[in-house]
Motif scaffolding. Structure first.
Motif, mmCIF file in Angstrom:
data_model
loop_
_atom_site.group_PDB
_atom_site.id
_atom_site.type_symbol
_atom_site.label_atom_id
_atom_site.label_comp_id
_atom_site.label_asym_id
_atom_site.label_seq_id
_atom_site.Cartn_x
_atom_site.Cartn_y
_atom_site.Cartn_z
ATOM 1 N N SER A 98 44.984 36.808 36.887
ATOM 2 C CA SER A 98 45.121 37.375 38.232
ATOM 3 C C SER A 98 46.445 38.094 38.444
ATOM 4 O O SER A 98 46.518 39.037 39.239
ATOM 5 C CB SER A 98 44.982 36.272 39.278
ATOM 6 O OG SER A 98 46.101 35.397 39.253
ATOM 7 N N THR A 179 41.334 31.509 46.044
ATOM 8 C CA THR A 179 40.571 32.429 45.215
ATOM 9 C C THR A 179 40.238 31.692 43.930
ATOM 10 O O THR A 179 40.663 30.565 43.692
ATOM 11 C CB THR A 179 41.348 33.717 44.927
ATOM 12 O OG1 THR A 179 40.505 34.610 44.145
ATOM 13 C CG2 THR A 179 42.621 33.465 44.126
ATOM 14 N N TYR A 181 38.207 32.495 39.750
ATOM 15 C CA TYR A 181 37.420 33.345 38.861
ATOM 16 C C TYR A 181 36.283 32.515 38.278
ATOM 17 O O TYR A 181 36.508 31.413 37.761
ATOM 18 C CB TYR A 181 38.323 33.897 37.770
ATOM 19 C CG TYR A 181 37.628 34.545 36.593
ATOM 20 C CD1 TYR A 181 36.705 35.559 36.786
ATOM 21 C CD2 TYR A 181 37.911 34.141 35.289
ATOM 22 C CE1 TYR A 181 36.064 36.158 35.713
ATOM 23 C CE2 TYR A 181 37.294 34.739 34.208
ATOM 24 C CZ TYR A 181 36.362 35.738 34.416
ATOM 25 O OH TYR A 181 35.737 36.328 33.353
ATOM 26 N N GLY A 185 35.779 30.373 41.134
ATOM 27 C CA GLY A 185 35.230 30.957 42.348
ATOM 28 C C GLY A 185 34.209 30.042 42.987
ATOM 29 O O GLY A 185 34.127 29.922 44.221
ATOM 30 N N VAL A 205 36.083 35.706 42.709
ATOM 31 C CA VAL A 205 35.745 36.807 41.810
ATOM 32 C C VAL A 205 34.650 36.316 40.869
ATOM 33 O O VAL A 205 34.842 35.334 40.144
ATOM 34 C CB VAL A 205 36.978 37.270 41.007
ATOM 35 C CG1 VAL A 205 36.575 38.320 39.963
ATOM 36 C CG2 VAL A 205 38.051 37.820 41.940
ATOM 37 N N THR A 236 34.495 38.823 48.462
ATOM 38 C CA THR A 236 34.098 38.547 47.093
ATOM 39 C C THR A 236 33.914 39.836 46.313
ATOM 40 O O THR A 236 33.696 40.911 46.884
ATOM 41 C CB THR A 236 32.810 37.695 47.039
ATOM 42 O OG1 THR A 236 32.613 37.229 45.701
ATOM 43 C CG2 THR A 236 31.595 38.496 47.478
ATOM 44 N N PHE A 237 34.021 39.726 44.999
ATOM 45 C CA PHE A 237 33.852 40.837 44.062
ATOM 46 C C PHE A 237 32.810 40.401 43.029
ATOM 47 O O PHE A 237 32.906 39.301 42.475
ATOM 48 C CB PHE A 237 35.162 41.153 43.327
ATOM 49 C CG PHE A 237 36.350 41.363 44.226
ATOM 50 C CD1 PHE A 237 36.790 42.635 44.557
ATOM 51 C CD2 PHE A 237 37.059 40.271 44.735
ATOM 52 C CE1 PHE A 237 37.900 42.829 45.371
ATOM 53 C CE2 PHE A 237 38.166 40.451 45.551
ATOM 54 C CZ PHE A 237 38.584 41.724 45.869
ATOM 55 N N HIS A 238 31.837 41.274 42.738
ATOM 56 C CA HIS A 238 30.842 40.900 41.733
ATOM 57 C C HIS A 238 30.293 42.141 41.042
ATOM 58 O O HIS A 238 29.912 43.105 41.703
ATOM 59 C CB HIS A 238 29.693 40.111 42.359
ATOM 60 C CG HIS A 238 29.129 39.074 41.439
ATOM 61 N ND1 HIS A 238 29.327 37.717 41.621
ATOM 62 C CD2 HIS A 238 28.403 39.191 40.302
ATOM 63 C CE1 HIS A 238 28.737 37.050 40.647
ATOM 64 N NE2 HIS A 238 28.169 37.932 39.826
ATOM 65 N N ASP A 242 27.181 41.478 35.244
ATOM 66 C CA ASP A 242 27.725 40.152 34.938
ATOM 67 C C ASP A 242 26.666 39.355 34.185
ATOM 68 O O ASP A 242 25.598 39.061 34.723
ATOM 69 C CB ASP A 242 28.104 39.444 36.243
ATOM 70 C CG ASP A 242 28.871 38.156 36.036
ATOM 71 O OD1 ASP A 242 28.601 37.451 35.037
ATOM 72 O OD2 ASP A 242 29.740 37.846 36.872
ATOM 73 N N TRP A 311 37.717 40.278 35.952
ATOM 74 C CA TRP A 311 38.592 40.372 37.124
ATOM 75 C C TRP A 311 38.959 41.837 37.339
ATOM 76 O O TRP A 311 39.639 42.445 36.519
ATOM 77 C CB TRP A 311 39.840 39.543 36.885
ATOM 78 C CG TRP A 311 40.742 39.386 38.072
ATOM 79 C CD1 TRP A 311 41.675 40.275 38.518
ATOM 80 C CD2 TRP A 311 40.826 38.246 38.946
ATOM 81 N NE1 TRP A 311 42.328 39.779 39.623
ATOM 82 C CE2 TRP A 311 41.824 38.531 39.908
ATOM 83 C CE3 TRP A 311 40.149 37.021 38.998
ATOM 84 C CZ2 TRP A 311 42.165 37.626 40.913
ATOM 85 C CZ3 TRP A 311 40.492 36.126 39.997
ATOM 86 C CH2 TRP A 311 41.489 36.439 40.948
ATOM 87 N N ALA A 330 41.562 43.549 42.368
ATOM 88 C CA ALA A 330 41.151 42.382 43.146
ATOM 89 C C ALA A 330 42.335 41.654 43.759
ATOM 90 O O ALA A 330 42.280 41.214 44.912
ATOM 91 C CB ALA A 330 40.336 41.429 42.270
ATOM 92 N N SER A 331 43.421 41.515 43.007
ATOM 93 C CA SER A 331 44.564 40.744 43.501
ATOM 94 C C SER A 331 45.222 41.412 44.697
ATOM 95 O O SER A 331 45.566 40.756 45.687
ATOM 96 C CB SER A 331 45.579 40.533 42.370
ATOM 97 O OG SER A 331 44.998 39.774 41.327
#
Length: 345
Positions: A98, A179, A181, A185, A205, A236-238, A242, A311, A330-331
């Protein structure tokens, strides 16, 4: 801002900190989460020094060392971000993924990188400090097994981390965030369900959940497994590519329902009245927002088309777990979200 990829973590973690192995007395499944602390008095003298350090956490009769970063310049009441590692990783390795300490030094907040207590087989290459998994309530680990009897209660443990680091660092109890990962997450999501009176916002994340998947129908969350007492803001990030926690969901009890369903469920939990509203941020990144939520607890979902289990903002465009987007950091993004979402007075 540059970031390190997972392949570079072994070297980074070795130079940063050797994680202490969690003793068998570090916790027990029966420990209850601590109640939310009352607001601390205006005057407080922090005992933590600036920089990266190890803070001993007392829990269930044992001691666990936790990595903490404290900025050089900080307000009288400093925000805190709990940064949780993924499965088969550890706290210092997550700090390398991160790089939140870079943002924290500039913006003035504390970063806490604890390590889980369920030991997993070593990664390839092995990480200094070992490979560990969180005891996410009600779900198996990535090894496909439920935590053994007597496994550390990580909701209670992380509550103790917030208590003890918070007291030593003079933390602002209205600005405590989480947060994580992947598996971290999922653990951060569980904290939002269980410690909603303490956590103002989360930003998982590749790992947002809203309770465990229903055992008889994994495509939906089990409603009674996430009943926050207060609204918690969610970002959120996706990535759509994935392969570990699939965007569209899976039959795995560890994961289950899709990432969009998780965001929609948090919008329902937060009583959001507007949304979903989708906007395009960059060529491959879109943002879905839910607003006019109870307590100002907005829900935001950044979808990365073609993004892997990674990430956003790492150095290289592609890693061992798929493509790493450079179109969003993301950070940096999560700190802006956190800063805008303290707990209401």
């Amino acid at each position: 801002m540059s970031r390190r990829t997972p392949l570079a973590l072994a070297t980074a973690a070795a130079g940063l900190l050797a994680v202490a192995t969690v003793s068998s007395t570090a916790g027990s499944a029966g420990a209850a989460p601590a109640a939310a602390p009352a607001a601390r008095p205006a005057s407080c003298t922090p005992t933590l020094q600036a920089g990266t350090q190890v803070v001993p956490i007392r829990f269930a009769g044992g001691r666990t060392d936790v990595q903490v970063f404290v900025p050089s310049h900080r307000p009288a009441r400093v925000p805190l971000v709990l940064d949780l590692h993924g499965s088969s990783s550890n706290g210092p390795a997550q700090a390398g993924i991160s790089d939140l300490s870079v943002v924290a030094e500039r913006e003035g907040f504390v970063v806490v990188n604890p390590t889980a207590a369920i030991e997993l087989p070593p990664s390839d290459p092995p990480l200094p400090g070992g490979s560990w998994a969180w005891n996410v309530p009600g779900v198996p680990t990535t090894a496909g097994q439920f935590p053994p009897p007597g496994a550390r209660d990580d909701v209670a443990f992380l509550s103790a981390v917030l208590d003890q680091v918070g007291a030593a660092g003079c933390v602002d109890t209205r600005r405590t965030y989480a947060t994580g990962y992947s598996g971290g997450g999922r653990m951060a999501s569980a904290l939002a369900c269980e410690l909603s009176d303490r956590i103002a916002a989360i930003a998982p994340v590749a790992g947002l959940r809203a309770g465990r998947p229903a055992p008889d129908e994994v495509s939906v969350p089990e409603v009674q497994s996430c009943t926050p007492r207060q609204p918690v803001a969610v970002l959120t990030f996706h990535g759509t590519a994935d392969g570990v926690n699939p965007y569209g969901g899976s039959e795995d009890l560890r994961w289950g329902y899709s990432a969009p369903v998780a965001a929609q469920t948090w919008a329902r939990l937060n009583d959001c009245r507007t949304g979903p509203l989708r906007t395009t941020l960059t060529e491959h990144v879109s943002l879905t927002t839910y607003t006019r939520c109870a307590g100002g607890a907005d829900v935001e979902f950044e979808r990365i088309d073609g993004g892997g289990h990674t990430w956003p903002g790492a150095d290289e465009p592609e890693g061992p777990l798929g493509p790493i987007t450079q179109e969003v950091d993301a950070s940096e993004t999560m700190w802006a979200f956190f800063e805008a979402h303290p707990k209401p007075v």
